[in-house]
Write an enzyme that holds these catalytic residues in place. Structure first.
Site: not given
Length: 387
Positions: A317, A335
């Site tokens: 992301h 992430c």
């Protein structure tokens, strides 16, 4: 004439009359003597019913009528409510086959007639009762119809209840592909069985899945509720090469590099926060994802162009707040962080089922968080089959 002679003459006449009368009674219909009157011939036609009777008939068993030595004139199979089961009488009149599934826990009655080659009629008659499951278990299959998915996408069949007889359920599952693909089923839990190829799917493969689960006994009196089917297509081959040690995220399409994005992965020094090694797949895409991790002090954080790759919590992301570290230092909580522009660029090209190969981290992902199909090597995978 003497009295004795008269008696013998009368007696002889009587015997002749009796013999003549007896001769008329021995004539059969075809002119031959039977010695005891005409005997009825058994009809030539023989009707065979499937099922012919019983009280625990599986409703998924074949349902048909056939005849030898004649032809079927009409056939009807009726349930307890008086409704006829749809069926087709063959053009040659030699068989009738049901055109719909039977129900659980119902009594069915055969009726109809066949005519033999001798012209004699034979009834179609009988009844049977189907099994009454302790429970009908629902299942689902993914990918759904007409999907286009990535080359690492597994086929997943999930059940509402644990399956005891896994072999029976697995035997009911069939995969057909437009090109030869080696693959196998593996039980990842008591309620989930997945099929994946040994290697990534060939791009463009067309796939059909039949899960003929209706009537399958899962054990403990539980049966499959319905059959399932799906048809889907494998898209282009796109693989993410995510080497945490390089601080880059490389995208390869059809074997060629098409992008390399500056990235920041999970913190290298902390196995609890790094981006673990392993082969993941794109599970879901959301333009905006709400991130929560109270343990590390953040809730309701919005991040754009989020591509989920694990139910453990990993995403690809945007993270503009971490822009200074992109391509330089790994500072995320697991992430893969990209700039907003790069995150959208990747987001727009990703398909659910695309593989994401993470390497270069200090720890590896345990094979227990969805989707972990590619965390297992081929020998581990095939050992999870029930057959």
């Amino acid at each position: 004439m003497s009295r004795v002679r008269q008696l013998w003459t009368a007696l002889a006449g009587t015997l002749v009359a009796v013999l003549l009368l007896s001769g008329c009674g021995t004539q059969s219909a075809d002119g031959g003597g039977t010695g005891g009157g005409t005997q009825a011939q058994a009809p030539l036609a023989k009707v065979h019913l499937e099922p012919g009777g019983g009280s625990d008939v599986n409703p998924a068993a074949p349902v048909k009528v056939s005849v030898e030595g004649g032809k079927l004139d009409d056939v009807a199979l009726t349930n307890g409510d008086g409704k006829e089961v749809e069926g087709d009488l063959a053009d040659d009149g030699l068989s009738w086959t049901a055109g719909e599934q039977l129900g659980y826990g119902k009594t069915y009655t055969w009726s109809g007639e066949a005519t033999g080659t001798d012209g004699k009629s034979v009834p179609v008659q009988g009844s049977f009762t189907t099994i009454s499951p302790a429970k009908q278990v629902r299942a689902t299959v993914n990918p759904t119809d007409h999907s286009e998915v990535g080359v690492a996408m597994p086929i997943s069949v999930k059940f509402d209840d644990p399956v005891t007889d896994k072999a029976a359920a697995e035997r009911a599952l069939k995969v057909r592909t437009s090109v030869p693909v080696e693959g196998a089923w593996a039980w990842l839990s008591d309620t989930q069985v997945d099929w994946r190829p040994k290697e990534y799917w060939p791009a463009g493969t067309e796939v059909e899945v039949d899960a003929d689960l209706y009537g399958v006994h899962y054990g403990e009196g539980e049966y499959g509720r319905s059959d399932l089917t799906t048809e889907f297509t494998i898209g282009r081959s796109q693989v993410v090469k995510a080497d945490a040690s390089t601080h880059q995220m490389v995208v390869e399409r059809d074997g060629k590099q098409v992008a390399s994005y500056a990235a920041s992965y999970g913190k290298d020094h902390d196995p609890e926060l790094n981006t673990p090694n392993g082969t993941y797949i794109v599970m879901q895409k959301n333009p905006v994802e709400i991130m929560d991790n109270p343990r590390y002090g953040y809730t309701d954080v919005e991040k754009k162009w989020a591509v989920r790759m694990s139910n453990h919590g990993e995403f690809i992301h945007e993270n503009e707040e971490n822009r200074a570290n992109l391509g330089k230092v790994n500072t995320s909580h697991g992430c893969i962080n990209l700039s907003e522009a790069d995150a959208k660029s990747y987001f727009d090209t990703a398909l659910v089922g695309d593989p994401i190969e993470v390497t270069g981290a200090v720890a590896s992902m345990e094979p227990r968080y969805d989707v972990f199909d590619w965390m297992l090597d081929w020998d581990q995978w095939t050992q999870k089959s029930a057959l």
